[in-house]
Design an enzyme around this catalytic site. Structure first.
Site, PDB file in Angstrom:
ATOM      1  N   ASP A 131       0.858  -1.190   0.000  1.00 49.89           N
ATOM      2  CA  ASP A 131       0.000   0.000   0.000  1.00 49.89           C
ATOM      3  C   ASP A 131       0.894   1.240   0.000  1.00 49.89           C
ATOM      4  OD1 ASP A 131      -1.742   2.218   1.110  1.00 49.89           O
ATOM      5  OD2 ASP A 131      -3.194   0.587   1.121  1.00 49.89           O
ATOM      6  N   ILE A 132       0.541   2.247  -0.777  1.00 51.44           N
ATOM      7  CA  ILE A 132       1.362   3.462  -0.838  1.00 51.44           C
ATOM      8  C   ILE A 132       1.177   4.352   0.391  1.00 51.44           C
ATOM      9  CG2 ILE A 132       1.510   3.481  -3.355  1.00 51.44           C
ATOM     10  CD1 ILE A 132      -0.560   5.788  -3.301  1.00 51.44           C
ATOM     11  N   ASN A 177     -13.097  -3.577   2.507  1.00 55.27           N
ATOM     12  CA  ASN A 177     -14.044  -2.461   2.600  1.00 55.27           C
ATOM     13  C   ASN A 177     -14.995  -2.558   1.414  1.00 55.27           C
ATOM     14  OD1 ASN A 177     -12.846  -1.253   4.904  1.00 55.27           O
ATOM     15  ND2 ASN A 177     -11.283  -0.338   3.609  1.00 55.27           N
ATOM     16  N   GLY A 196     -14.967   3.595   3.579  1.00 53.04           N
ATOM     17  CA  GLY A 196     -13.600   3.900   3.185  1.00 53.04           C
ATOM     18  C   GLY A 196     -13.107   3.267   1.905  1.00 53.04           C
ATOM     19  N   GLN A 197     -13.960   2.558   1.167  1.00 56.82           N
ATOM     20  CA  GLN A 197     -13.489   2.020  -0.109  1.00 56.82           C
ATOM     21  C   GLN A 197     -13.317   3.187  -1.070  1.00 56.82           C
ATOM     22  OE1 GLN A 197     -15.976  -0.908  -2.097  1.00 56.82           O
ATOM     23  NE2 GLN A 197     -14.380  -1.374  -3.579  1.00 56.82           N
ATOM     24  N   HIS A 256     -10.371  -5.472  -3.090  1.00 54.35           N
ATOM     25  CA  HIS A 256      -9.026  -5.668  -2.571  1.00 54.35           C
ATOM     26  C   HIS A 256      -9.084  -5.981  -1.085  1.00 54.35           C
ATOM     27  CE1 HIS A 256      -9.936  -1.340  -2.346  1.00 54.35           C
ATOM     28  NE2 HIS A 256      -9.100  -1.263  -1.325  1.00 54.35           N
ATOM     29  N   HIS A 274      -6.990  -5.802   2.384  1.00 50.61           N
ATOM     30  CA  HIS A 274      -5.869  -5.172   3.069  1.00 50.61           C
ATOM     31  C   HIS A 274      -5.298  -6.207   4.040  1.00 50.61           C
ATOM     32  CE1 HIS A 274      -6.773  -0.846   2.135  1.00 50.61           C
ATOM     33  NE2 HIS A 274      -7.973  -1.355   1.928  1.00 50.61           N
TER      34      HIS A 274
END
Length: 118
Positions: free
Chosen positions: A34-35, A91, A97-98, A104, A106
């Site tokens: 994750d960035i 999510n 929060g998506q 995906h 997390h």
């Protein structure tokens, strides 16, 4: 279901159009850092095909959600966090929060996690 969406950030990562730090590549999945990590280990696991959310992916009955969870576990093994534990989060919807509407998971670990989250 379309296999990709030309406007989707994660579809662009799958296509190699947007760079990512890849940690695992499966036949039908991709895992990358994750960035904006929220834990020492924060990896996103996605299907290569485009599904907008976890429910859509699960309803396809293709086993892709199972593969995503298995790949997340392998990424946890690689990062050495299986003994201490890890969290998987899907999510579904903007209200929780998506922000990228490509399913995906997390994978979060490497530190203590509070409950309830959020």
């Amino acid at each position: 279901m379309d296999s990709s969406d030309s406007e989707c950030l994660f579809c662009k990562i799958v296509a190699g159009e947007v760079p990512a730090v890849i940690v695992r590549e499966g036949k039908r999945t991709l895992a990358f850092r994750d960035i904006n990590p929220q834990a020492p280990t924060h990896v996103l696991v996605i299907p290569r095909d485009h599904y907008p959310d976890a429910v859509t992916a699960a309803r396809e009955e293709s086993g892709i959600v199972d593969e995503m969870v298995a790949e997340a576990h392998e990424a946890a093994v690689a990062d050495g966090i299986t003994e201490s534990g890890y969290r998987l989060v899907f999510n579904t919807g903007a209200g929780v929060g998506q922000t990228v509407f490509h399913v995906h998971a997390h994978l979060l670990g490497g530190r203590g996690m509070e409950w309830p989250p959020g």
